[in-house]
Design a protein around this motif. Structure first.
Motif, PDB file in Angstrom:
ATOM      1  N   TYR A  79       4.013  -4.813  -1.855  1.00 12.72           N
ATOM      2  CA  TYR A  79       4.728  -6.087  -1.740  1.00 12.72           C
ATOM      3  C   TYR A  79       4.957  -6.807  -3.066  1.00 12.72           C
ATOM      4  CZ  TYR A  79       3.584  -5.331   3.141  1.00 12.72           C
ATOM      5  OH  TYR A  79       3.462  -4.779   4.394  1.00 12.72           O
ATOM      6  N   GLY A  80       4.216  -6.437  -4.100  1.00 13.18           N
ATOM      7  CA  GLY A  80       4.320  -7.126  -5.376  1.00 13.18           C
ATOM      8  C   GLY A  80       5.726  -7.239  -5.932  1.00 13.18           C
ATOM      9  N   PRO A  81       6.564  -6.200  -5.811  1.00 16.06           N
ATOM     10  CA  PRO A  81       7.913  -6.303  -6.378  1.00 16.06           C
ATOM     11  C   PRO A  81       8.818  -7.298  -5.666  1.00 16.06           C
ATOM     12  CG  PRO A  81       7.262  -4.000  -6.086  1.00 16.06           C
ATOM     13  CD  PRO A  81       6.258  -4.821  -5.353  1.00 16.06           C
ATOM     14  N   TYR A  82       8.439  -7.734  -4.446  1.00 14.68           N
ATOM     15  CA  TYR A  82       9.368  -8.511  -3.633  1.00 14.68           C
ATOM     16  C   TYR A  82       8.888  -9.922  -3.293  1.00 14.68           C
ATOM     17  CZ  TYR A  82      10.289  -3.577  -2.952  1.00 14.68           C
ATOM     18  OH  TYR A  82      10.487  -2.231  -3.168  1.00 14.68           O
ATOM     19  N   VAL A  83       7.602 -10.218  -3.482  1.00 15.04           N
ATOM     20  CA  VAL A  83       7.095 -11.503  -3.010  1.00 15.04           C
ATOM     21  C   VAL A  83       6.415 -12.273  -4.140  1.00 15.04           C
ATOM     22  CG1 VAL A  83       6.729 -10.465  -0.741  1.00 15.04           C
ATOM     23  CG2 VAL A  83       4.783 -10.745  -2.285  1.00 15.04           C
ATOM     24  N   ASP A  84       6.338 -13.581  -3.945  1.00 13.36           N
ATOM     25  CA  ASP A  84       5.665 -14.471  -4.887  1.00 13.36           C
ATOM     26  C   ASP A  84       4.316 -14.936  -4.359  1.00 13.36           C
ATOM     27  OD1 ASP A  84       8.106 -15.133  -6.836  1.00 13.36           O
ATOM     28  OD2 ASP A  84       8.834 -15.165  -4.763  1.00 13.36           O
ATOM     29  N   ARG A  85       4.189 -14.906  -3.022  1.00  6.66           N
ATOM     30  CA  ARG A  85       2.959 -15.359  -2.380  1.00  6.66           C
ATOM     31  C   ARG A  85       2.597 -14.360  -1.284  1.00  6.66           C
ATOM     32  NH1 ARG A  85       2.919 -21.074  -3.921  1.00  6.66           N
ATOM     33  NH2 ARG A  85       0.794 -21.079  -3.084  1.00  6.66           N
ATOM     34  N   LEU A  86       1.303 -14.086  -1.174  1.00 12.01           N
ATOM     35  CA  LEU A  86       0.800 -13.185  -0.139  1.00 12.01           C
ATOM     36  C   LEU A  86      -0.221 -13.911   0.726  1.00 12.01           C
ATOM     37  CD1 LEU A  86       0.051  -9.620  -1.601  1.00 12.01           C
ATOM     38  CD2 LEU A  86       1.497 -10.157   0.373  1.00 12.01           C
ATOM     39  N   GLY A  87      -0.175 -13.640   2.010  1.00  9.87           N
ATOM     40  CA  GLY A  87      -1.223 -14.052   2.926  1.00  9.87           C
ATOM     41  C   GLY A  87      -1.696 -12.845   3.699  1.00  9.87           C
ATOM     42  N   PHE A  88      -2.705 -13.028   4.513  1.00  7.81           N
ATOM     43  CA  PHE A  88      -3.260 -11.927   5.299  1.00  7.81           C
ATOM     44  C   PHE A  88      -3.122 -12.261   6.777  1.00  7.81           C
ATOM     45  CE2 PHE A  88      -6.249 -12.115   1.502  1.00  7.81           C
ATOM     46  CZ  PHE A  88      -5.438 -11.294   0.725  1.00  7.81           C
ATOM     47  N   VAL A 127      -3.309  -6.860   7.742  1.00 12.23           N
ATOM     48  CA  VAL A 127      -4.378  -6.073   7.140  1.00 12.23           C
ATOM     49  C   VAL A 127      -5.416  -5.729   8.198  1.00 12.23           C
ATOM     50  CG1 VAL A 127      -4.054  -7.082   4.847  1.00 12.23           C
ATOM     51  CG2 VAL A 127      -5.702  -8.108   6.423  1.00 12.23           C
ATOM     52  N   ILE A 128      -6.062  -4.581   7.987  1.00 12.64           N
ATOM     53  CA  ILE A 128      -7.139  -4.105   8.852  1.00 12.64           C
ATOM     54  C   ILE A 128      -8.398  -4.092   8.005  1.00 12.64           C
ATOM     55  CG2 ILE A 128      -8.008  -2.127  10.169  1.00 12.64           C
ATOM     56  CD1 ILE A 128      -5.007  -1.366  10.598  1.00 12.64           C
ATOM     57  N   ILE A 129      -9.343  -4.963   8.346  1.00 15.66           N
ATOM     58  CA  ILE A 129     -10.524  -5.121   7.506  1.00 15.66           C
ATOM     59  C   ILE A 129     -11.738  -5.396   8.392  1.00 15.66           C
ATOM     60  CG2 ILE A 129     -10.233  -7.620   7.175  1.00 15.66           C
ATOM     61  CD1 ILE A 129     -11.022  -7.177   4.208  1.00 15.66           C
ATOM     62  N   VAL A 139      -2.001  -2.706   6.139  1.00  9.08           N
ATOM     63  CA  VAL A 139      -2.783  -2.096   5.061  1.00  9.08           C
ATOM     64  C   VAL A 139      -4.247  -2.075   5.492  1.00  9.08           C
ATOM     65  CG1 VAL A 139      -3.514  -2.276   2.655  1.00  9.08           C
ATOM     66  CG2 VAL A 139      -1.174  -2.908   3.303  1.00  9.08           C
ATOM     67  N   THR A 140      -4.840  -0.887   5.499  1.00  7.60           N
ATOM     68  CA  THR A 140      -6.249  -0.745   5.839  1.00  7.60           C
ATOM     69  C   THR A 140      -7.086  -0.990   4.591  1.00  7.60           C
ATOM     70  OG1 THR A 140      -5.787   0.819   7.622  1.00  7.60           O
ATOM     71  CG2 THR A 140      -8.020   0.816   6.716  1.00  7.60           C
ATOM     72  N   ILE A 141      -8.033  -1.935   4.689  1.00  8.58           N
ATOM     73  CA  ILE A 141      -8.822  -2.351   3.537  1.00  8.58           C
ATOM     74  C   ILE A 141     -10.223  -1.743   3.649  1.00  8.58           C
ATOM     75  CG2 ILE A 141      -9.606  -4.294   2.143  1.00  8.58           C
ATOM     76  CD1 ILE A 141      -6.548  -4.194   2.491  1.00  8.58           C
ATOM     77  N   ASP A 142     -10.427  -0.592   3.012  1.00  7.10           N
ATOM     78  CA  ASP A 142     -11.766  -0.003   2.971  1.00  7.10           C
ATOM     79  C   ASP A 142     -12.583  -0.589   1.824  1.00  7.10           C
ATOM     80  OD1 ASP A 142     -11.447   1.869   5.139  1.00  7.10           O
ATOM     81  OD2 ASP A 142     -10.089   2.980   3.842  1.00  7.10           O
ATOM     82  N   ASP A 143     -11.898  -1.000   0.779  1.00 11.17           N
ATOM     83  CA  ASP A 143     -12.526  -1.593  -0.402  1.00 11.17           C
ATOM     84  C   ASP A 143     -11.608  -2.701  -0.903  1.00 11.17           C
ATOM     85  OD1 ASP A 143     -14.340  -1.383  -2.960  1.00 11.17           O
ATOM     86  OD2 ASP A 143     -12.268  -1.330  -3.671  1.00 11.17           O
TER      87      ASP A 143
END
Length: 343
Positions: free
Chosen positions: A311-320, A224-226, A295-299
């Motif tokens: 990623y929601g359809p393929y993963v159970d856990r997300l990290g950054f 992510v880009i934040i 993923v660029t995070i403007d908000d």
């Protein structure tokens, strides 16, 4: 609608680990992971276990082939006991040059070796929990001696048992091994949604079919880009670009670049990597590729929606994954939005 767990990776000095893990738990993260880079991944989790009560604690990853099954079984057992059932033994192979030249350990048939290693670790744990004879004979590891003096007390893990084993991988062969013998899969940060859909998920299912196991849980640490300002966002983007170049120079990751139409970039990056000019390599990575992977995070809300769309359809856990000093409060806000949004 299912919801995705949101995890964080902490790589701070040992002196800061307890407070950092406690802060992560307070912020609502579901798990704290460590990474084996310049420091050991297990020691920080002992401190994290001491200062937390709820979060899952795992290695993402510990280098498996720099160790042996008995050492990993012992580390996993002790951390599982101390954390009261919250530990995950996450293992990865690394690549041949690192195993052979940095660890000075043997390398051969990595997928088969990993399958044998996990089987051996579980055989050791089974011997400890049941008191039975240790009798593992594999292609790479043989464990047949376990005198009483060296057996931990089975009551150490009463109520939760030995820890789950998660495996990292990229290619179909290693991913199938994960589906066959692991409790979860640690996706590489470079992986695109297309690669997860077309390679990772089917390969896990093929492995699970071999052993009759259920669906393998998947963790993905998304780039992510934040930032709080245009300057911070630009610096974050530059750091992500350089990280993509570093990963893209590795032959094993060329299929990921191919999944978004950039297979031809790998030979250039690989050649440049031999001279170690990482900044120049980053300039070879076009914006289109950066935006395909990161993923660029403007908000925070909109960023959470986009992360879950991808990623929601393929993963159970997300990290950054942030190869720069991201503001923890911004990441916590993003994590909260992901937790609130249905996948």
């Amino acid at each position: 609608m299912t919801r995705v767990f949101v995890d964080t990776t902490i790589t701070c000095p040992l002196s800061e680990m307890g407070a950092s893990a406690a802060a992560a738990e307070e912020s609502g993260y579901n798990a704290v992971w460590t990474f084996e880079g310049a420091h050991d991944p297990f020691l920080p989790l002992l401190l994290a276990a001491e200062h937390t009560d709820r979060v899952t604690l795992g290695t993402s990853i510990a280098v498996a082939f720099g160790r042996n099954p008995l050492l990993l079984a012992t580390l996993g057992w002790d951390l599982q006991a101390y954390s009261r059932g919250r530990f995950v033994l996450g293992l990865g192979t690394q690549i041949r040059p690192h195993i052979a030249r940095r660890y000075s350990m043997p390398w051969s048939r990595p997928a088969d070796r990993m399958l044998d290693m996990v089987t051996a670790i579980r055989a050791i744990w089974d011997s400890w929990t049941t008191g039975g004879r240790l009798d593992h004979h594999g292609d790479f590891y043989e464990h047949t001696l376990m005198p009483p003096l060296f057996r931990p007390n089975p009551s150490d893990v009463d109520g939760f048992g030995p820890p789950p084993v998660w495996l990292a991988g990229v290619g179909p062969r290693m991913t199938r091994v994960a589906g066959e013998v692991a409790d979860g899969f640690l996706s590489h940060p470079l992986c695109t949604p297309a690669f997860l859909r077309d390679t990772t998920v089917p390969s896990l299912a093929q492995g699970a079919a071999v052993s009759g196991r259920g669906r393998t849980a998947v963790h993905h640490s998304a780039m992510v880009i934040i930032g709080d300002s245009d300057q911070e966002m630009a610096a974050a983007r530059a750091a992500v670009r350089t990280q993509i170049a570093f990963y893209g120079s590795t032959p094993a990751y060329q299929p990921i670049l191919a999944s978004v139409g950039f297979a031809d970039l790998h030979p250039t990056l690989h050649t440049m990597s031999k001279s170690g000019d990482w900044q120049a390599m980053g300039r070879q990575v076009p914006d289109e590729l950066v935006d395909s992977i990161a993923v660029t995070i403007d908000d925070p809300h909109d960023g959470a929606v986009e992360l879950l769309r991808r990623y929601g359809p393929y993963v159970d856990r997300l990290g950054f994954n942030t190869p720069y000093a991201a503001d923890p409060s911004l990441l916590a806000r993003l994590a909260a939005e992901v937790r609130r949004s249905p996948a």
